[in-house]
Design a protein around this motif. Sequence first.
Motif, PDB file in Angstrom:
ATOM      1  N   ASP A  35      39.161  47.688  41.796  1.00  0.00           N
ATOM      2  CA  ASP A  35      40.248  47.053  41.045  1.00  0.00           C
ATOM      3  C   ASP A  35      41.551  47.832  41.119  1.00  0.00           C
ATOM      4  O   ASP A  35      42.587  47.354  40.657  1.00  0.00           O
ATOM      5  CB  ASP A  35      39.842  46.865  39.580  1.00  0.00           C
ATOM      6  N   GLN A  36      41.505  49.015  41.726  1.00  0.00           N
ATOM      7  CA  GLN A  36      42.709  49.824  41.891  1.00  0.00           C
ATOM      8  C   GLN A  36      43.382  49.582  43.234  1.00  0.00           C
ATOM      9  O   GLN A  36      44.388  50.219  43.559  1.00  0.00           O
ATOM     10  CB  GLN A  36      42.358  51.312  41.752  1.00  0.00           C
ATOM     11  N   TYR A  37      42.850  48.640  44.017  1.00  0.00           N
ATOM     12  CA  TYR A  37      43.362  48.346  45.354  1.00  0.00           C
ATOM     13  C   TYR A  37      43.458  46.838  45.544  1.00  0.00           C
ATOM     14  O   TYR A  37      42.813  46.062  44.825  1.00  0.00           O
ATOM     15  CB  TYR A  37      42.452  48.980  46.417  1.00  0.00           C
ATOM     16  N   GLN A 368      51.966  45.397  37.849  1.00  0.00           N
ATOM     17  CA  GLN A 368      50.785  45.622  38.678  1.00  0.00           C
ATOM     18  C   GLN A 368      50.792  44.674  39.880  1.00  0.00           C
ATOM     19  O   GLN A 368      50.237  44.994  40.941  1.00  0.00           O
ATOM     20  CB  GLN A 368      49.514  45.423  37.849  1.00  0.00           C
ATOM     21  N   THR A 372      50.482  45.878  43.684  1.00  0.00           N
ATOM     22  CA  THR A 372      49.508  45.345  44.634  1.00  0.00           C
ATOM     23  C   THR A 372      50.180  44.994  45.953  1.00  0.00           C
ATOM     24  O   THR A 372      49.687  45.346  47.035  1.00  0.00           O
ATOM     25  CB  THR A 372      48.826  44.100  44.038  1.00  0.00           C
ATOM     26  N   PRO A 386      47.805  55.526  46.764  1.00  0.00           N
ATOM     27  CA  PRO A 386      47.865  55.195  45.341  1.00  0.00           C
ATOM     28  C   PRO A 386      48.947  55.995  44.630  1.00  0.00           C
ATOM     29  O   PRO A 386      49.350  55.676  43.516  1.00  0.00           O
ATOM     30  CB  PRO A 386      46.471  55.574  44.845  1.00  0.00           C
ATOM     31  N   SER A 430      45.552  40.857  41.288  1.00  0.00           N
ATOM     32  CA  SER A 430      46.364  42.075  41.233  1.00  0.00           C
ATOM     33  C   SER A 430      45.509  43.283  40.872  1.00  0.00           C
ATOM     34  O   SER A 430      44.397  43.160  40.344  1.00  0.00           O
ATOM     35  CB  SER A 430      47.483  41.930  40.196  1.00  0.00           C
ATOM     36  N   ILE A 431      46.034  44.436  41.167  1.00  0.00           N
ATOM     37  CA  ILE A 431      45.470  45.697  40.690  1.00  0.00           C
ATOM     38  C   ILE A 431      45.521  45.691  39.171  1.00  0.00           C
ATOM     39  O   ILE A 431      46.421  45.115  38.564  1.00  0.00           O
ATOM     40  CB  ILE A 431      46.266  46.871  41.298  1.00  0.00           C
TER      41      ILE A 431
END
Length: 439
Positions: A35-37, A368, A372, A386, A430-431
Amino acid sequence: MSGDAPDPYARSRAAAARLAELVPGGAHTYAKGPDQYPADIAPIIARGAGAHVWDLDGHEYIEYGSGLRSVILGHAHPLVVDAVRRQVGLGANFTRPAGIEADAAERFLTSVPGAEMVKFAKNGSDVTTAAVRLARAHTGRDLVAICADHPFFSVDDWFIGATAMPAGIPSAVRELTVTFPYGDLDATRRLLQEHGERIACLVLEAGEPAPGYLSALRDLAHAHGALLIFDEMITGLRWHAGGAQTLFGVTPDLSAFGKAIGNGFAVSALAGRRDLMQRGGLDHDAERVFLLSTTHGAETHALAAMIAVLDVFEREDVVARLHATGAELAEGVRAAADAAGVSDHLVVRGRDSNLVFATLDGDGRPSQEYRTLFMRQLLLGGVLAPSLVVSDATSAADVRRTVEVVADAAVVYRKALEAGDPTPWMGGRSIRPVFRTYA
């Protein structure tokens, strides 16, 4: 993917699916989670060398923020690898302490002159929590004051209970943590006055203080009978080989180091005043503190890695190189954003050795969705970022290539701003923030 074209990320996608099935959150650290990418480009790494990594599908990336800032010299640094290889061949863990434990303690304390004793562990959370326990034992108080402007201190209840993910933590525990704002002595003074003699310690990153702030904060804590604890996970080595406390000339009562000191190998350190640290030992008459007792805390190869890292820092001006590389990168990224007309929306922040970026929407609000878009364009250009945190292995050629990729991404960013919608360039959902109450 569309049509019959082969998926260029097929192996990473399959590995991510396996991880999601077997590992809660798909990663062992939430900051590395899918979820961070971007949804359609989240590479799973096969190997790394220097400032570059390769995913399972063979794509090469210039990597920033390597190992969540833990790999400061670059992946597979030969001096660190050689030290680890020599030591692990002699055995990694024994029933009694190994001789290298004394060598490592002496080497660490030489690098951090304000500390008088040290105890090693594996994770940053281990040592920050140990510092809090020690502060509570020393003061006989129960409240912990954490800096509200710093994002993470520990996976343990005293900190997580103060985040947006407090599930599983009793309210009685959550009530034992209070917050103070960075840089605001008056607000901190009011907090200390409000809670009388209940606050055991103030916990913060030294960060980028105004002149006199840290020393005044220490004096304020001591005037109210509390201890000052520095979290040096990021600032240790990246600000100065001896941590921010050495750079700024302010010695805390206790400090917690980790991340870069092992160049990716698992080692952390609790350091501090002898009279405090001895409470976790055997040479005193006071009630004992169960400070740190970890089976793997003094694994010999991890300590060998730390010694090798500190030796490199002693021989070479790594910090100066980090700052020079980061400054060049920041200048290039800002110029690229300005050329595309998005400098008010794509913003580089932080110390040159620890750069991050902010992605703002058309109204100047953190977004966010635009994060993304931006990260996806970087990945398509072969940059895994990141953050924009450099390592000592980040080369001038890496910086030039990164700036080229950012320039292309900034053009897409501008198109999205003009359209008022980044969705077509996001590759899916989205992230999301790491700390959120629901998935």
